[in-house]
Design an enzyme around this catalytic site. Structure first.
Site, PDB file in Angstrom:
ATOM      1  N   ASN A  17       6.052   5.604  11.752  1.00  0.00           N
ATOM      2  CA  ASN A  17       4.876   6.489  11.711  1.00  0.00           C
ATOM      3  C   ASN A  17       3.668   5.725  12.224  1.00  0.00           C
ATOM      4  O   ASN A  17       3.767   4.554  12.577  1.00  0.00           O
ATOM      5  CB  ASN A  17       4.660   7.010  10.283  1.00  0.00           C
ATOM      6  CG  ASN A  17       4.485   5.875   9.300  1.00  0.00           C
ATOM      7  OD1 ASN A  17       3.514   5.140   9.355  1.00  0.00           O
ATOM      8  ND2 ASN A  17       5.451   5.699   8.400  1.00  0.00           N
ATOM      9  N   ASP A  29      10.117   8.797   4.607  1.00  0.00           N
ATOM     10  CA  ASP A  29      10.816   9.529   3.541  1.00  0.00           C
ATOM     11  C   ASP A  29      12.325   9.539   3.751  1.00  0.00           C
ATOM     12  O   ASP A  29      13.081   9.707   2.811  1.00  0.00           O
ATOM     13  CB  ASP A  29      10.297  10.974   3.481  1.00  0.00           C
ATOM     14  CG  ASP A  29       8.879  11.022   2.927  1.00  0.00           C
ATOM     15  OD1 ASP A  29       8.545  10.141   2.114  1.00  0.00           O
ATOM     16  OD2 ASP A  29       8.106  11.922   3.327  1.00  0.00           O
ATOM     17  N   LYS A  89      23.986   0.232  20.529  1.00  0.00           N
ATOM     18  CA  LYS A  89      23.033   1.174  21.126  1.00  0.00           C
ATOM     19  C   LYS A  89      23.739   2.489  21.448  1.00  0.00           C
ATOM     20  O   LYS A  89      24.820   2.480  22.059  1.00  0.00           O
ATOM     21  CB  LYS A  89      22.458   0.549  22.394  1.00  0.00           C
ATOM     22  CG  LYS A  89      21.379   1.374  23.005  1.00  0.00           C
ATOM     23  CD  LYS A  89      20.830   0.761  24.279  1.00  0.00           C
ATOM     24  CE  LYS A  89      19.945   1.774  24.979  1.00  0.00           C
ATOM     25  NZ  LYS A  89      19.767   1.463  26.377  1.00  0.00           N
ATOM     26  N   PHE A 112      -1.213   6.099  -2.653  1.00  0.00           N
ATOM     27  CA  PHE A 112      -2.049   6.724  -1.638  1.00  0.00           C
ATOM     28  C   PHE A 112      -1.400   8.054  -1.292  1.00  0.00           C
ATOM     29  O   PHE A 112      -0.187   8.217  -1.444  1.00  0.00           O
ATOM     30  CB  PHE A 112      -2.153   5.836  -0.395  1.00  0.00           C
ATOM     31  CG  PHE A 112      -3.203   4.779  -0.522  1.00  0.00           C
ATOM     32  CD1 PHE A 112      -3.062   3.752  -1.442  1.00  0.00           C
ATOM     33  CD2 PHE A 112      -4.342   4.806   0.264  1.00  0.00           C
ATOM     34  CE1 PHE A 112      -4.040   2.775  -1.585  1.00  0.00           C
ATOM     35  CE2 PHE A 112      -5.329   3.833   0.142  1.00  0.00           C
ATOM     36  CZ  PHE A 112      -5.183   2.817  -0.779  1.00  0.00           C
ATOM     37  N   LYS A 166       0.763  15.172  -6.658  1.00  0.00           N
ATOM     38  CA  LYS A 166       1.506  13.942  -6.341  1.00  0.00           C
ATOM     39  C   LYS A 166       1.332  12.894  -7.439  1.00  0.00           C
ATOM     40  O   LYS A 166       2.256  12.191  -7.800  1.00  0.00           O
ATOM     41  CB  LYS A 166       0.991  13.395  -5.001  1.00  0.00           C
ATOM     42  CG  LYS A 166       1.981  12.575  -4.238  1.00  0.00           C
ATOM     43  CD  LYS A 166       1.492  12.305  -2.819  1.00  0.00           C
ATOM     44  CE  LYS A 166       2.060  13.285  -1.803  1.00  0.00           C
ATOM     45  NZ  LYS A 166       1.694  12.962  -0.428  1.00  0.00           N
ATOM     46  N   LYS A 223       4.606  11.520  -9.290  1.00  0.00           N
ATOM     47  CA  LYS A 223       5.011  10.127  -9.111  1.00  0.00           C
ATOM     48  C   LYS A 223       4.772   9.282 -10.355  1.00  0.00           C
ATOM     49  O   LYS A 223       5.220   8.139 -10.419  1.00  0.00           O
ATOM     50  CB  LYS A 223       4.266   9.515  -7.925  1.00  0.00           C
ATOM     51  CG  LYS A 223       4.422  10.324  -6.639  1.00  0.00           C
ATOM     52  CD  LYS A 223       4.910   9.482  -5.522  1.00  0.00           C
ATOM     53  CE  LYS A 223       4.999  10.287  -4.234  1.00  0.00           C
ATOM     54  NZ  LYS A 223       5.629   9.544  -3.171  1.00  0.00           N
TER      55      LYS A 223
HETATM   56  N1  CTP Z   1       5.727   6.166  -1.322  1.00  0.00           N
HETATM   57  C1  CTP Z   1       6.664   5.269  -1.764  1.00  0.00           C
HETATM   58  N2  CTP Z   1       7.960   5.415  -1.420  1.00  0.00           N
HETATM   59  C2  CTP Z   1       8.363   6.445  -0.641  1.00  0.00           C
HETATM   60  C3  CTP Z   1       7.398   7.386  -0.180  1.00  0.00           C
HETATM   61  C4  CTP Z   1       6.075   7.208  -0.539  1.00  0.00           C
HETATM   62  O1  CTP Z   1       6.311   4.336  -2.486  1.00  0.00           O
HETATM   63  N3  CTP Z   1       9.608   6.559  -0.317  1.00  0.00           N
HETATM   64  C5  CTP Z   1       4.332   6.012  -1.766  1.00  0.00           C
HETATM   65  C6  CTP Z   1       3.347   5.686  -0.652  1.00  0.00           C
HETATM   66  O2  CTP Z   1       3.196   4.291  -0.491  1.00  0.00           O
HETATM   67  C7  CTP Z   1       2.077   6.331  -1.156  1.00  0.00           C
HETATM   68  C8  CTP Z   1       2.567   7.518  -1.966  1.00  0.00           C
HETATM   69  O3  CTP Z   1       3.936   7.233  -2.282  1.00  0.00           O
HETATM   70  O4  CTP Z   1       1.401   5.493  -2.056  1.00  0.00           O
HETATM   71  C9  CTP Z   1       2.511   8.844  -1.272  1.00  0.00           C
HETATM   72  O5  CTP Z   1       3.021   8.781   0.018  1.00  0.00           O
HETATM   73  P1  CTP Z   1       3.067  10.072   0.911  1.00  0.00           P
HETATM   74  O6  CTP Z   1       3.799   9.770   2.166  1.00  0.00           O
HETATM   75  O7  CTP Z   1       1.713  10.683   1.012  1.00  0.00           O
HETATM   76  O8  CTP Z   1       3.878  11.053  -0.019  1.00  0.00           O
HETATM   77  P2  CTP Z   1       5.350  11.498  -0.028  1.00  0.00           P
HETATM   78  O9  CTP Z   1       6.027  10.943  -1.214  1.00  0.00           O
HETATM   79  O10 CTP Z   1       5.967  11.231   1.275  1.00  0.00           O
HETATM   80  O11 CTP Z   1       5.154  13.065  -0.272  1.00  0.00           O
HETATM   81  P3  CTP Z   1       5.096  14.270   0.763  1.00  0.00           P
HETATM   82  O12 CTP Z   1       6.118  13.960   1.811  1.00  0.00           O
HETATM   83  O13 CTP Z   1       5.408  15.432  -0.089  1.00  0.00           O
HETATM   84  O14 CTP Z   1       3.692  14.305   1.273  1.00  0.00           O
END
Ligand code: CTP
Length: 408
Positions: A214, A282, A292, A329, A343, A347
């Site tokens: 990302n 995610d 490859k 975050f 969230k 979490k």
């Molecule tokens: N985070 C994490 N582990 C993951 C995904 C996210 O620790 N596998 C943490 C990120 O570091 C951040 C927070 O969770 O502090 C939220 O991340 P974000 O990408 O905004 O949320 P998601 O869990 O991906 O939720 P959504 O996809 O529903 O927005």
């Protein structure tokens, strides 16, 4: 002013006074330092001597003022190497654009810059300059370099300047500089605390040469780790492959995937606080190719299969070694506060720092951030500011929360 007096008894401060109108405030700083019990060895640059006299400086410091690089008596009594290392802290106030640029570039063409290059002692700078000079990309590059080199900074403040302009560039007040000196010498409010910071993106391999990632640059997590370090914390910085280099003075653990990041965070526990600023992917590809992936000529794209990655934030929040303060975050593109509040509960963390990362905001990959801090008591919107300033403010909040009794 508030604050414990005599806190600096026996501490030796080498004070370099650069050439700026703010040099007059350094005279007051010398008095404050001595009232706190510190010994002050003053160094006055040539330009500094245009603003304050050597006599006022040495009279207030109660010591000889050092001015020249090649001073035979000085070399006989105390060489510049020894001078630079005999102190517990080197303070540069005012730190002019020129003096900072010299220090960042490793120049050594006068006593002040030579001392800064020769030292292995901590350095604290209090910048002072015209607002345009402060905002100039050259100065901003200098600041980034000095921060990466572990140089501490206090100020500058915003306000009316001697040149008649308004903006950032005013040197911090002597009382603020004194507090920063006390923090630098006595360890800071987070001294003895361990904080884990995750940062940057993760990369999930598709095959040995391709990956899913990302746009996170790691800028906010890096700034935060540096700000926590500056408050005295021992920081474990677990970072994915980020664009921004890791800060100096922290323990850096480099990872690529979400699973590696989770393992690194677990290995770093216990901690007093965990701040998860990483943009974790995610999903990961479960049928990633060992070789490859090749086109087979049929025009058919390979079918990637995904599995959900572990949620590091959620697992730390519900784990047996849960830090007292867990901060996540939330990068959102719509309904920022509603999503972030949900969230936080989902979490199980204490705070969520939410921001709108829609492309139009320029936040992801940019230098500024506009955040909403979500805590158990509600949502607090912060004005748009640099990621650096968000980091400083957040680090202070974290420090206050850890100092307070009970739950954050
Ligand atoms: N985070 C994490 N582990 C993951 C995904 C996210 O620790 N596998 C943490 C990120 O570091 C951040 C927070 O969770 O502090 C939220 O991340 P974000 O990408 O905004 O949320 P998601 O869990 O991906 O939720 P959504 O996809 O529903 O927005």
């Amino acid at each position: 002013m508030e604050g414990p007096w005599e806190m600096l008894t026996g501490k030796r401060v080498l004070l370099i006074i650069g050439g700026g109108i703010a040099a007059y405030k350094s005279l007051l700083l010398i008095r404050l330092l001595r009232a706190s019990g510190a010994q002050v060895t003053p160094v006055l640059t040539r330009a500094g001597a245009e603003f304050v006299t050597p006599l006022s400086v040495s009279a207030l410091a109660g010591q000889k003022v050092h001015q020249a690089l090649f001073d035979l008596t000085d070399e006989a009594e105390m060489g510049h190497i020894e001078l630079s290392r005999s102190a517990d802290l080197i303070v540069v106030a005012p730190a002019t654009a020129d003096l900072m640029a010299k220090a960042a570039g490793g120049r050594a063409d006068d006593l002040a810059s030579t001392l800064l290059l020769a030292t292995d002692t901590k350095v604290l700078m209090a910048p002072a300059m015209n607002v345009r000079m402060w905002l100039h990309p050259a100065t901003q590059r200098t600041l980034a370099q000095l921060a990466a080199d572990g140089v501490l900074r206090v100020g500058p403040n915003e306000g009316e300047m001697a040149c008649g302009e308004f903006g950032p560039g005013r040197m911090a007040e002597p009382e603020e500089i004194l507090l920063a000196i006390q923090a630098a010498l006595t360890g800071g409010p987070l001294h003895g605390r361990h904080v884990i910071v995750t940062s940057g993106p993760t990369q999930e391999p598709i095959d040995p040469v391709r990956y899913i990632a990302n746009r996170s640059s790691g800028a906010q997590g890096t700034a935060l780790a540096a700000a926590l370090r500056d408050l005295g914390a021992a920081v474990t910085f677990v970072t994915g492959p980020a664009v921004v280099p890791a800060p100096a003075g922290v323990t850096v653990v480099r990872v690529e995937t979400a699973q590696q990041m989770q393992a690194a965070v677990r290995a770093a526990l216990p901690a007093d606080a965990a701040i998860m600023a990483a943009a974790v992917a995610d999903w990961r590809v479960v049928n990633a190719g060992a070789q490859k992936l090749k086109k087979d000529g049929s025009g058919k794209a390979p079918a990637l299969e995904f599995a959900e990655n572990p949620d590091i934030l959620a697992s730390v929040s519900s784990g047996t070694q849960r830090p007292k303060l867990v901060v996540g975050f939330a990068a959102e593109t719509e309904n920022v506060v509603t999503h972030a509040m949900a969230k936080r509960l989902r979490k199980g963390c204490d705070w969520i720092v939410a921001n709108d990362v829609s492309p139009a905001t320029g936040i992801m990959g940019g230098t500024e951030n506009a955040v909403v801090l979500i805590t158990a008591s509600g949502a607090e919107s912060w004005p748009r500011m640099s990621k650096q300033d968000v980091a400083t403010r957040l680090a202070e909040r974290i420090s206050d929360a850890l100092a307070a009794e009970g739950q954050p």
